[in-house]
Design a protein around this motif. Structure first.
Motif, PDB file in Angstrom:
ATOM      1  N   GLU A  91     -25.447  35.373  34.651  1.00 38.34           N
ATOM      2  CA  GLU A  91     -25.259  34.279  33.691  1.00 38.34           C
ATOM      3  C   GLU A  91     -24.172  34.641  32.680  1.00 38.34           C
ATOM      4  OE1 GLU A  91     -26.161  30.483  31.779  1.00 38.34           O
ATOM      5  OE2 GLU A  91     -25.906  31.304  33.778  1.00 38.34           O
ATOM      6  N   ALA A  92     -24.144  35.885  32.206  1.00 38.38           N
ATOM      7  CA  ALA A  92     -23.089  36.324  31.289  1.00 38.38           C
ATOM      8  C   ALA A  92     -21.726  36.207  31.963  1.00 38.38           C
ATOM      9  CB  ALA A  92     -23.341  37.761  30.831  1.00 38.38           C
ATOM     10  N   GLU A  93     -21.643  36.625  33.213  1.00 37.99           N
ATOM     11  CA  GLU A  93     -20.380  36.539  33.944  1.00 37.99           C
ATOM     12  C   GLU A  93     -19.957  35.091  34.160  1.00 37.99           C
ATOM     13  OE1 GLU A  93     -21.305  38.966  37.367  1.00 37.99           O
ATOM     14  OE2 GLU A  93     -20.535  40.773  36.359  1.00 37.99           O
ATOM     15  N   ARG A  94     -20.909  34.198  34.432  1.00 39.16           N
ATOM     16  CA  ARG A  94     -20.603  32.772  34.625  1.00 39.16           C
ATOM     17  C   ARG A  94     -20.040  32.163  33.347  1.00 39.16           C
ATOM     18  NH1 ARG A  94     -22.137  28.007  33.204  1.00 39.16           N
ATOM     19  NH2 ARG A  94     -23.905  28.757  31.987  1.00 39.16           N
ATOM     20  N   THR A 112     -20.855  48.417  29.207  1.00 42.94           N
ATOM     21  CA  THR A 112     -20.624  49.188  27.983  1.00 42.94           C
ATOM     22  C   THR A 112     -21.877  50.014  27.712  1.00 42.94           C
ATOM     23  OG1 THR A 112     -21.567  47.521  26.514  1.00 42.94           O
ATOM     24  CG2 THR A 112     -19.197  47.320  27.019  1.00 42.94           C
ATOM     25  N   PHE A 113     -21.837  50.831  26.697  1.00 45.84           N
ATOM     26  CA  PHE A 113     -23.028  51.615  26.373  1.00 45.84           C
ATOM     27  C   PHE A 113     -24.123  50.764  25.747  1.00 45.84           C
ATOM     28  CE2 PHE A 113     -20.429  51.998  22.562  1.00 45.84           C
ATOM     29  CZ  PHE A 113     -21.345  51.843  21.530  1.00 45.84           C
ATOM     30  N   TRP A 114     -23.794  49.543  25.279  1.00 46.92           N
ATOM     31  CA  TRP A 114     -24.799  48.681  24.662  1.00 46.92           C
ATOM     32  C   TRP A 114     -25.186  47.492  25.534  1.00 46.92           C
ATOM     33  CZ3 TRP A 114     -19.685  48.633  23.032  1.00 46.92           C
ATOM     34  CH2 TRP A 114     -19.011  47.435  23.164  1.00 46.92           C
ATOM     35  N   SER A 115     -24.477  47.275  26.638  1.00 47.18           N
ATOM     36  CA  SER A 115     -24.750  46.101  27.459  1.00 47.18           C
ATOM     37  C   SER A 115     -24.329  46.359  28.912  1.00 47.18           C
ATOM     38  CB  SER A 115     -23.965  44.900  26.916  1.00 47.18           C
ATOM     39  OG  SER A 115     -24.097  43.774  27.752  1.00 47.18           O
ATOM     40  N   PRO A 116     -25.129  45.858  29.861  1.00 47.00           N
ATOM     41  CA  PRO A 116     -24.709  46.013  31.253  1.00 47.00           C
ATOM     42  C   PRO A 116     -23.456  45.198  31.584  1.00 47.00           C
ATOM     43  CG  PRO A 116     -26.727  44.721  31.128  1.00 47.00           C
ATOM     44  CD  PRO A 116     -26.436  45.218  29.746  1.00 47.00           C
ATOM     45  N   ARG A 117     -23.148  44.154  30.782  1.00 44.84           N
ATOM     46  CA  ARG A 117     -21.905  43.392  30.880  1.00 44.84           C
ATOM     47  C   ARG A 117     -21.592  42.840  29.504  1.00 44.84           C
ATOM     48  NH1 ARG A 117     -22.235  45.115  34.965  1.00 44.84           N
ATOM     49  NH2 ARG A 117     -21.613  44.422  37.010  1.00 44.84           N
ATOM     50  N   PHE A 118     -20.340  43.005  29.105  1.00 40.00           N
ATOM     51  CA  PHE A 118     -19.894  42.490  27.816  1.00 40.00           C
ATOM     52  C   PHE A 118     -18.406  42.208  27.907  1.00 40.00           C
ATOM     53  CE2 PHE A 118     -18.022  42.977  23.616  1.00 40.00           C
ATOM     54  CZ  PHE A 118     -18.844  42.155  22.848  1.00 40.00           C
ATOM     55  N   GLY A 119     -17.975  41.123  27.289  1.00 39.95           N
ATOM     56  CA  GLY A 119     -16.554  40.799  27.243  1.00 39.95           C
ATOM     57  C   GLY A 119     -16.231  39.948  26.031  1.00 39.95           C
ATOM     58  N   MET A 120     -14.954  39.946  25.659  1.00 36.30           N
ATOM     59  CA  MET A 120     -14.492  39.173  24.492  1.00 36.30           C
ATOM     60  C   MET A 120     -13.249  38.381  24.878  1.00 36.30           C
ATOM     61  SD  MET A 120     -15.017  42.178  21.603  1.00 36.30           S
ATOM     62  CE  MET A 120     -13.771  41.520  20.566  1.00 36.30           C
ATOM     63  N   LEU A 121     -13.157  37.163  24.340  1.00 38.77           N
ATOM     64  CA  LEU A 121     -11.992  36.324  24.602  1.00 38.77           C
ATOM     65  C   LEU A 121     -11.779  35.328  23.468  1.00 38.77           C
ATOM     66  CD1 LEU A 121     -12.961  33.208  25.625  1.00 38.77           C
ATOM     67  CD2 LEU A 121     -13.786  34.577  27.520  1.00 38.77           C
ATOM     68  N   ARG A 122     -10.565  34.786  23.413  1.00 39.75           N
ATOM     69  CA  ARG A 122     -10.258  33.643  22.539  1.00 39.75           C
ATOM     70  C   ARG A 122      -9.959  32.488  23.478  1.00 39.75           C
ATOM     71  NH1 ARG A 122      -6.330  35.360  19.077  1.00 39.75           N
ATOM     72  NH2 ARG A 122      -7.983  35.828  17.593  1.00 39.75           N
ATOM     73  N   ASP A 123     -10.815  31.448  23.447  1.00 42.04           N
ATOM     74  CA  ASP A 123     -10.656  30.352  24.396  1.00 42.04           C
ATOM     75  C   ASP A 123      -9.450  29.477  24.052  1.00 42.04           C
ATOM     76  OD1 ASP A 123     -11.444  28.334  22.533  1.00 42.04           O
ATOM     77  OD2 ASP A 123     -13.495  28.256  23.296  1.00 42.04           O
ATOM     78  N   ARG A 124      -9.177  28.516  24.905  1.00 46.17           N
ATOM     79  CA  ARG A 124      -7.989  27.672  24.741  1.00 46.17           C
ATOM     80  C   ARG A 124      -8.040  26.798  23.490  1.00 46.17           C
ATOM     81  NH1 ARG A 124     -10.451  24.784  29.529  1.00 46.17           N
ATOM     82  NH2 ARG A 124     -11.047  22.724  28.776  1.00 46.17           N
ATOM     83  N   PHE A 125      -9.199  26.729  22.847  1.00 45.92           N
ATOM     84  CA  PHE A 125      -9.344  25.958  21.614  1.00 45.92           C
ATOM     85  C   PHE A 125      -9.198  26.833  20.364  1.00 45.92           C
ATOM     86  CE2 PHE A 125     -12.131  24.127  24.908  1.00 45.92           C
ATOM     87  CZ  PHE A 125     -11.429  22.960  25.132  1.00 45.92           C
ATOM     88  N   GLY A 126      -9.076  28.145  20.564  1.00 46.22           N
ATOM     89  CA  GLY A 126      -8.950  29.074  19.445  1.00 46.22           C
ATOM     90  C   GLY A 126     -10.254  29.724  19.020  1.00 46.22           C
ATOM     91  N   THR A 127     -11.357  29.422  19.708  1.00 44.83           N
ATOM     92  CA  THR A 127     -12.641  30.018  19.366  1.00 44.83           C
ATOM     93  C   THR A 127     -12.751  31.405  19.986  1.00 44.83           C
ATOM     94  OG1 THR A 127     -13.666  27.824  19.363  1.00 44.83           O
ATOM     95  CG2 THR A 127     -15.156  29.720  19.468  1.00 44.83           C
ATOM     96  N   ASN A 128     -13.157  32.372  19.177  1.00 40.56           N
ATOM     97  CA  ASN A 128     -13.393  33.726  19.655  1.00 40.56           C
ATOM     98  C   ASN A 128     -14.830  33.829  20.144  1.00 40.56           C
ATOM     99  OD1 ASN A 128     -10.824  34.951  18.866  1.00 40.56           O
ATOM    100  ND2 ASN A 128     -11.518  34.538  16.789  1.00 40.56           N
ATOM    101  N   TRP A 129     -15.002  34.414  21.330  1.00 35.25           N
ATOM    102  CA  TRP A 129     -16.316  34.557  21.949  1.00 35.25           C
ATOM    103  C   TRP A 129     -16.579  36.006  22.289  1.00 35.25           C
ATOM    104  CZ3 TRP A 129     -19.671  30.519  22.610  1.00 35.25           C
ATOM    105  CH2 TRP A 129     -19.142  29.227  22.461  1.00 35.25           C
ATOM    106  N   MET A 130     -17.823  36.437  22.103  1.00 34.19           N
ATOM    107  CA  MET A 130     -18.333  37.721  22.563  1.00 34.19           C
ATOM    108  C   MET A 130     -19.507  37.376  23.474  1.00 34.19           C
ATOM    109  SD  MET A 130     -18.104  39.576  18.815  1.00 34.19           S
ATOM    110  CE  MET A 130     -19.412  40.690  19.139  1.00 34.19           C
ATOM    111  N   VAL A 131     -19.384  37.692  24.761  1.00 31.68           N
ATOM    112  CA  VAL A 131     -20.397  37.303  25.744  1.00 31.68           C
ATOM    113  C   VAL A 131     -20.996  38.569  26.343  1.00 31.68           C
ATOM    114  CG1 VAL A 131     -20.843  36.039  27.882  1.00 31.68           C
ATOM    115  CG2 VAL A 131     -19.112  35.187  26.276  1.00 31.68           C
ATOM    116  N   GLY A 132     -22.323  38.642  26.319  1.00 33.10           N
ATOM    117  CA  GLY A 132     -22.969  39.835  26.848  1.00 33.10           C
ATOM    118  C   GLY A 132     -24.279  39.545  27.526  1.00 33.10           C
ATOM    119  N   ALA A 133     -24.676  40.478  28.366  1.00 39.05           N
ATOM    120  CA  ALA A 133     -25.993  40.447  28.997  1.00 39.05           C
ATOM    121  C   ALA A 133     -26.883  41.418  28.242  1.00 39.05           C
ATOM    122  CB  ALA A 133     -25.894  40.843  30.472  1.00 39.05           C
ATOM    123  N   ASP A 134     -28.133  41.042  28.068  1.00 35.23           N
ATOM    124  CA  ASP A 134     -29.071  41.900  27.354  1.00 35.23           C
ATOM    125  C   ASP A 134     -29.311  43.190  28.124  1.00 35.23           C
ATOM    126  OD1 ASP A 134     -29.362  39.914  25.433  1.00 35.23           O
ATOM    127  OD2 ASP A 134     -31.176  39.083  26.366  1.00 35.23           O
TER     128      ASP A 134
END
Length: 143
Positions: A91-94, A112-134
């Motif tokens: 779900e995090a990857e999706r 990462t050491f805090w999450s099995p999956r984590f990533g950061m991006l700035r979407d095409r609207f300018g919103t910054n996102w941090m998406v991770g799996a618990d």
């Protein structure tokens, strides 16, 4: 007390929140433009169809936003990120992949050491996102 995130867009709030609802689910409980409200008198004619207030409710939490007229804004989101954490890696990857279209990826999805999956991006609207799996409960250590 409830804390909610409120985002300010530069004219594309409707498009952004339509995508966010598609990606994140939830219910758009508000998508109000300036037209027909007392606020209409305070914006230029080309701004009346821009969003005065939007609200996306997801599992009892609210992500809110509006379009900020150029004369009342120093630009869209600055130094703020919306953090989304979900239980499943898939779900995090999706979510990350869907938000990545037209985005600037600052940190690709990875373990990462805090999450099995984590990533950061700035979407095409300018919103910054941090998406991770618990992190699985047996590995989590929140001190």
């Amino acid at each position: 007390m409830k804390l909610s995130t409120y985002l300010m867009f530069d004219g594309n709030c409707r498009e952004a929140f339509t995508l966010y609802q598609t990606v994140l689910g939830g219910k758009l409980t508000a998508m109000m433009d300036h037209r027909g409200t007392p606020a209409e008198a305070h914006v230029s004619p080309d701004w009346v169809d821009k969003i005065l207030h939007a609200c996306l409710e997801i599992e009892g939490q609210m992500l809110m936003a509006s379009d900020a007229p150029p004369d009342r804004s120093d630009g869209p989101m600055r130094s703020v990120s919306v953090s989304v954490n979900v239980p499943e890696i898939a779900e995090a990857e999706r979510i990350f992949a869907a938000l990545s279209e037209g985005a600037t990826v600052q940190m690709p999805m990875a373990e990462t050491f805090w999450s099995p999956r984590f990533g950061m991006l700035r979407d095409r609207f300018g919103t910054n996102w941090m998406v991770g799996a618990d992190m699985p409960a047996e590995q989590a250590n929140c001190g």
